[in-house]
Scaffold this active site. Structure first.
Site, mmCIF file in Angstrom:
data_model
loop_
_atom_site.group_PDB
_atom_site.id
_atom_site.type_symbol
_atom_site.label_atom_id
_atom_site.label_comp_id
_atom_site.label_asym_id
_atom_site.label_seq_id
_atom_site.Cartn_x
_atom_site.Cartn_y
_atom_site.Cartn_z
ATOM 1 N N ASP A 283 -6.312 -2.791 8.521
ATOM 2 C CA ASP A 283 -5.076 -2.680 9.287
ATOM 3 C C ASP A 283 -3.848 -3.413 8.787
ATOM 4 O O ASP A 283 -4.174 -4.532 8.315
ATOM 5 C CB ASP A 283 -5.174 -2.744 10.704
ATOM 6 C CG ASP A 283 -5.075 -4.146 10.955
ATOM 7 O OD1 ASP A 283 -6.058 -4.866 10.508
ATOM 8 O OD2 ASP A 283 -4.430 -4.725 12.005
ATOM 9 N N PHE B 238 -2.118 -7.201 -0.729
ATOM 10 C CA PHE B 238 -2.348 -6.661 0.586
ATOM 11 C C PHE B 238 -2.802 -5.039 0.622
ATOM 12 O O PHE B 238 -2.073 -4.362 0.204
ATOM 13 C CB PHE B 238 -1.248 -6.954 1.418
ATOM 14 C CG PHE B 238 -1.582 -6.836 3.016
ATOM 15 C CD1 PHE B 238 -2.388 -7.574 3.853
ATOM 16 C CD2 PHE B 238 -1.115 -5.733 3.875
ATOM 17 C CE1 PHE B 238 -2.829 -7.517 5.087
ATOM 18 C CE2 PHE B 238 -1.558 -5.389 4.898
ATOM 19 C CZ PHE B 238 -2.174 -6.396 5.797
ATOM 20 N N ILE B 239 -3.977 -4.945 1.007
ATOM 21 C CA ILE B 239 -4.336 -3.394 1.335
ATOM 22 C C ILE B 239 -4.573 -3.020 2.618
ATOM 23 O O ILE B 239 -4.904 -3.682 3.510
ATOM 24 C CB ILE B 239 -5.658 -3.227 0.456
ATOM 25 C CG1 ILE B 239 -6.875 -4.116 1.053
ATOM 26 C CG2 ILE B 239 -5.570 -3.677 -1.110
ATOM 27 C CD1 ILE B 239 -8.196 -3.542 0.258
ATOM 28 N N ARG C 135 -5.896 1.790 10.264
ATOM 29 C CA ARG C 135 -7.495 1.755 9.978
ATOM 30 C C ARG C 135 -8.098 3.136 9.880
ATOM 31 O O ARG C 135 -9.133 3.130 9.243
ATOM 32 C CB ARG C 135 -7.983 1.220 11.038
ATOM 33 C CG ARG C 135 -7.689 -0.109 11.357
ATOM 34 C CD ARG C 135 -8.615 -0.811 12.543
ATOM 35 N NE ARG C 135 -8.211 -2.191 13.129
ATOM 36 C CZ ARG C 135 -8.273 -3.182 12.726
ATOM 37 N NH1 ARG C 135 -8.947 -3.463 11.403
ATOM 38 N NH2 ARG C 135 -7.574 -4.344 13.216
ATOM 39 N N ASP D 213 -11.061 -12.844 1.749
ATOM 40 C CA ASP D 213 -9.843 -13.289 1.224
ATOM 41 C C ASP D 213 -9.943 -14.788 1.016
ATOM 42 O O ASP D 213 -10.373 -15.059 -0.071
ATOM 43 C CB ASP D 213 -8.652 -12.861 2.266
ATOM 44 C CG ASP D 213 -7.370 -13.122 1.764
ATOM 45 O OD1 ASP D 213 -6.955 -12.316 0.799
ATOM 46 O OD2 ASP D 213 -6.437 -13.816 2.396
ATOM 47 N N GLU E 218 -18.607 -7.702 6.220
ATOM 48 C CA GLU E 218 -17.318 -7.800 6.202
ATOM 49 C C GLU E 218 -16.591 -6.629 5.649
ATOM 50 O O GLU E 218 -17.180 -6.008 4.569
ATOM 51 C CB GLU E 218 -16.823 -9.083 5.645
ATOM 52 C CG GLU E 218 -16.746 -10.317 6.603
ATOM 53 C CD GLU E 218 -15.578 -10.084 7.496
ATOM 54 O OE1 GLU E 218 -14.931 -9.103 7.739
ATOM 55 O OE2 GLU E 218 -15.018 -11.312 8.036
#
Ligand code: 5GP
Ligand code: MG
Length: 181
Positions: free
Chosen positions: A161, A154-155, A167, A105, A101
């Site tokens: 993406d 959030f990265i 990406r 999260d 993965e």
């Protein structure tokens, strides 16, 4: 590294190539230590894991197979229950599978994937994720190989993406801090 803008949001530099590469290498070495007597199947979860899995394979020195899959959910014809399948994964029966993965999260996605995997009669399975957000995780399923634990931010980049963009960035960016909290 400079700021990047994707759609309406600005992202600031977070992890450079060197940091990412050394985490990926460490994951590869740890997996090798556990699997060198076997021929595992690395099963990348699309789309996010494509860059991680590609680099992971360059550092992995043992025999292995590589496959990619996408979790699809559809309505069963004879029941109202959703049926999940691992699209394009190939035959996994009897194999030692390592699920790859990009990021875990809450863990919901992973839990679905593992549920389906268990019904495929695999010989064994383990889980590798480049990123893990301990503060957001809601499951008890252990993640066997973690590249980096990160805060609940959030990265984007390195496969990850924001609404389809980002990406292809070779480094990791995080949502500008004023927007994150
Ligand atoms: P979970 O089911 O564990 O909550 O979320 C897993 C999926 O959500 C990941 O595979 C990824 O697609 C997306 N996701 C979770 N956190 C992030 C993040 O910080 N950035 C991006 N780009 N996607 C994320
Ligand atoms: Mg994903």
């Amino acid at each position: 590294m400079n700021m990047v803008k994707l759609h309406d949001l600005e992202f600031e530099p977070y992890l450079d190539q060197k940091t990412i590469a050394s985490s990926v290498k460490t994951v590869a070495e740890r997996i090798y230590a556990d699997y060198h007597t076997k021929t595992p199947v690395f099963l990348g979860i699309l789309n996010g894991s494509f860059m991680f899995l590609s680099d992971l394979m360059k550092y992995y020195e043992g025999d292995c197979e590589i496959s990619f899959t996408k979790l699809s959910s559809y309505e069963g014809t004879s029941s109202t229950k959703n049926i999940n399948t691992l699209l394009g994964a190939g035959k996994l029966e009897g194999k030692d599978v390592i699920v790859v993965e990009d990021i875990v999260d809450t863990g919901h996605t992973l839990e679905h994937i593992i549920e389906v995997l268990k019904s495929e009669n695999v010989a064994s399975y383990s889980i590798a994720s480049l990123f893990f957000k301990p503060e957001a995780y809601q499951k008890s399923l252990p993640i066997d190989y973690i590249g980096l634990e990160i805060p609940n931010r959030f990265i984007v980049g390195y496969g990850l993406d924001y609404n389809g963009l980002g990406r292809n960035l070779s480094e990791i960016y995080q949502l500008k801090s004023s927007l994150n909290d």
